[in-house]
Design a protein around this motif. Structure first.
Motif, short mmCIF file in Angstrom:
data_model
loop_
_atom_site.label_atom_id
_atom_site.label_comp_id
_atom_site.label_asym_id
_atom_site.label_seq_id
_atom_site.Cartn_x
_atom_site.Cartn_y
_atom_site.Cartn_z
N ASN A 135 0.70 -1.34 0.02
CA ASN A 135 0.07 -0.09 -0.10
C ASN A 135 0.70 1.04 -0.11
OD1 ASN A 135 -2.30 -1.35 -0.24
ND2 ASN A 135 -2.51 -1.64 2.19
N ARG B 239 1.32 1.79 -3.56
CA ARG B 239 0.17 2.08 -4.05
C ARG B 239 -0.22 3.75 -3.84
NH1 ARG B 239 -3.31 -1.66 -6.23
NH2 ARG B 239 -5.20 -0.90 -5.47
N ALA B 240 0.21 4.24 -2.70
CA ALA B 240 -0.18 5.55 -2.17
C ALA B 240 0.91 6.62 -2.59
CB ALA B 240 0.08 5.58 -0.57
N ARG B 241 1.90 6.38 -3.52
CA ARG B 241 2.82 7.45 -4.07
C ARG B 241 1.47 8.38 -4.78
NH1 ARG B 241 7.42 6.81 -7.16
NH2 ARG B 241 7.05 4.38 -7.22
N GLU B 242 1.98 9.71 -4.16
CA GLU B 242 1.52 10.76 -4.59
C GLU B 242 0.52 10.86 -5.97
OE1 GLU B 242 2.20 15.63 -4.61
OE2 GLU B 242 3.27 14.48 -3.30
N ASP C 106 -1.81 7.05 -5.96
CA ASP C 106 -2.95 7.28 -5.01
C ASP C 106 -3.98 6.17 -5.10
OD1 ASP C 106 -4.10 8.11 -2.63
OD2 ASP C 106 -5.27 10.03 -3.82
N PRO D 286 -6.15 1.37 -1.03
CA PRO D 286 -5.53 0.29 -0.44
C PRO D 286 -6.01 -0.98 -0.39
CG PRO D 286 -6.51 1.51 1.32
CD PRO D 286 -6.65 2.16 0.07
#
Length: 531
Positions: free
Chosen positions: A423, A426-429, A432, A435
């Motif tokens: 996650n 996957r949460a790279r700016e 996004d 999750p």
């Protein structure tokens, strides 16, 4: 001299260029004693050996899987999908995968170095540093050989012309693996963690650690770990963990990550210069933008991108996922943001030009899948057949280490930690994505899927599907394109078509040893199974 690996001092490159890689001809020497006793000449000799390092821009390894399709020769873009390959012709068709000749040529140079360095009159500090660089390059060579062929002969001597090759045998997989680990551990303990300034691009402790992380991950997977030995997964976890807090961070923009020189995510990259560049940008970009349009993304890959809500566009039975919001007529709407950094589709705008496909524009350069690639394409470049593009090739970056760590933690029973690191990717700016919350087998499938999307075209897929033993399933599926079905040049209408039938044989787990080498050893070199 930042781009140290690019500049060859050819007057002192003691390079063997003969046909028989294990019987190597003595080299023309400029006062050999001068080379081994002059620090500058020795450093130049070492620098020249970095040319053994392969990268995707010049070797196209990223296309030897189900990610892309080359319209010129489908067999050259899909590894061993073509079932006509034999040990006799693989050298001609698969020069990229046939690393045997290149690897043992450079090992000859490295062995010359190790024979002579101990008696060198240069300073002890310089000697130690050069030995560490050469041990790193040796580890790279044997890693590449191991991944391609399995166990190979460990050659640690310089063969004379008079010596017979009869009796040369393969070391076991485990013996070669340990040989590599010993070299990498020496490099990690000896060289600086990071190289900067004029040494950027050279071996370092962190680069060796990243190589070790990937190597041990492959070793822990099903192909090499049929009993699921947990100690192998612990070793893979430990190797990745060494880099989690080593000063790297995910670069916020996934799109520009690949041509943002020396950004926070990169552990090691291959530099290019205008004098010694590559032609990938020209070869890969769409004809409308000035390129050849090679290596088009397959429909299989396009279908594997999630929707922006985290749902897959299709269910396993091939029907549209009603929870996804997917519209096959507008397949590009609301996809994972990374989709837009790879896939060029009708209406996509690049360098101010809208991509338009018409059947009437069909040429040998026209897309064979319905798509073009634009990953790695810097929009600031004028695209022309100049062969001097300088986009660096990233060998190792932090996102891979996160995914290596996540996979190892899953197999160690730490699913919460595995999800956490997937996650984070996957949460790279700029990405996004929602999750993941899967557990068990579904979680492992999500980890594999994240590697496919995050690391696409970066040279991972070929070995990922083999070491995990997913290849019998993935390579048995036909390769699909979405091709214009109209008879006019008025519009482009997508219609799915099979480009290549599925094909798998277990012999494809490894590359065959060149048959010429089998013959020269009088059979003491054992061929890989099935070849």
């Amino acid at each position: 001299m930042k781009k140290i690996i690019l500049f060859l001092l050819t007057s002192i490159i003691l390079f063997a260029c003969n046909d028989d890689m294990l019987e190597l001809t003595p080299l023309d020497r400029i006062s050999e004693s001068a080379v081994w006793n002059d620090e500058n000449l020795l450093q130049a000799y070492v620098n020249a050996q970095y040319n053994v390092i392969q990268d995707g821009f010049t070797n196209n390894l990223m296309y030897y899987s189900d990610e892309a399709y080359s319209q010129f020769d489908p067999s050259s873009a899909f590894g061993f999908r073509n079932n006509t390959l034999t040990a006799d012709n693989v050298e001609n068709l698969y020069t990229t995968l046939n690393f045997w000749e290149t690897g043992y040529s450079y090992l000859y140079n490295l062995n010359q170095f190790f024979v002579n360095i101990e008696e060198s009159a240069i300073s002890d500090d310089a000697k130690t540093s050069l030995i560490a660089e050469m041990r790193f390059l040796r580890a790279y060579i044997y890693t590449t050989l191991l991944n391609s062929y399995g166990g190979v002969p460990i050659i640690d001597k310089v063969f004379d012309l008079s010596e017979e090759l009869t009796g040369v045998t393969r070391n076991s997989y485990d013996e070669v693996l340990q040989y590599i680990i010993d070299d990498l551990d020496y490099v990690i303990q000896t060289l600086p963690a990071k190289q900067t300034g004029s040494d950027a691009g050279k071996a370092s402790g962190d680069v060796a650690q990243a190589m070790k992380s990937r190597l041990l991950l492959y070793d822990a997977r099903a192909l090499h770990n049929p009993t699921d030995d947990v100690t192998k997964w612990q070793a893979a976890s430990d190797a990745a963990a060494e880099l989690l807090d080593a000063g790297y961070s995910l670069y916020p923009d996934y799109g520009t990550l690949f041509f943002s020189d020396g950004n926070s995510e990169i552990i090691w990259q291959r530099y290019y210069s205008p004098e010694i560049g590559h032609s990938f940008t020209f070869q890969s970009s769409a004809p409308l933008h000035g390129g050849w349009g090679l290596f088009d993304p397959t429909q299989n890959l396009v279908d594997d991108y999630e929707m922006s809500n985290g749902e897959m566009p299709y269910l396993e039975d091939g029907s549209v996922n009603p929870e996804s919001g997917y519209d096959p007529d507008q397949f590009w709407v609301d996809r994972d943001p990374r989709f837009y950094e790879l896939v060029t589709y009708p209406g996509f705008v690049f360098q101010g030009k809208e991509t338009v496909y018409y059947k009437g524009l069909y040429t040998q350069d026209f897309t064979q899948t319905g798509y073009y690639n634009h990953k790695f394409l810097d929009p600031s470049y004028v695209i022309a057949n100049t062969g001097n593009f300088t986009t660096p090739w990233i060998h190792y970056r932090l996102a891979e280490i996160y995914l290596n760590y996540a996979e190892a933690q899953y197999h160690l029973g730490n699913e919460d930690l595995a999800r956490q690191y997937v996650n984070m990717v996957r949460a790279r700016e700029s990405v996004d994505m929602p999750p993941i919350d899967e557990t068990g087998d579904e979680l492992l499938a999500k980890i594999y899927h994240e590697r496919r999307i995050e690391l696409v075209y970066e040279g991972h897929r070929y070995f990922d599907i083999r070491t995990t033993k997913m290849a019998p399933e993935t390579q048995s599926e036909p390769l699909i394109g979405n091709i214009d079905a109209t008879e006019t040049d008025e519009e482009y209408v997508y219609q799915r078509q099979t480009l290549l039938p599925g094909n798998w044989d277990d012999k494809f787990y490894y590359t065959p040893i060149p048959y010429s080498e089998i013959k020269r050893s009088n059979g003491s070199l054992e061929q890989n199974p099935g070849w």
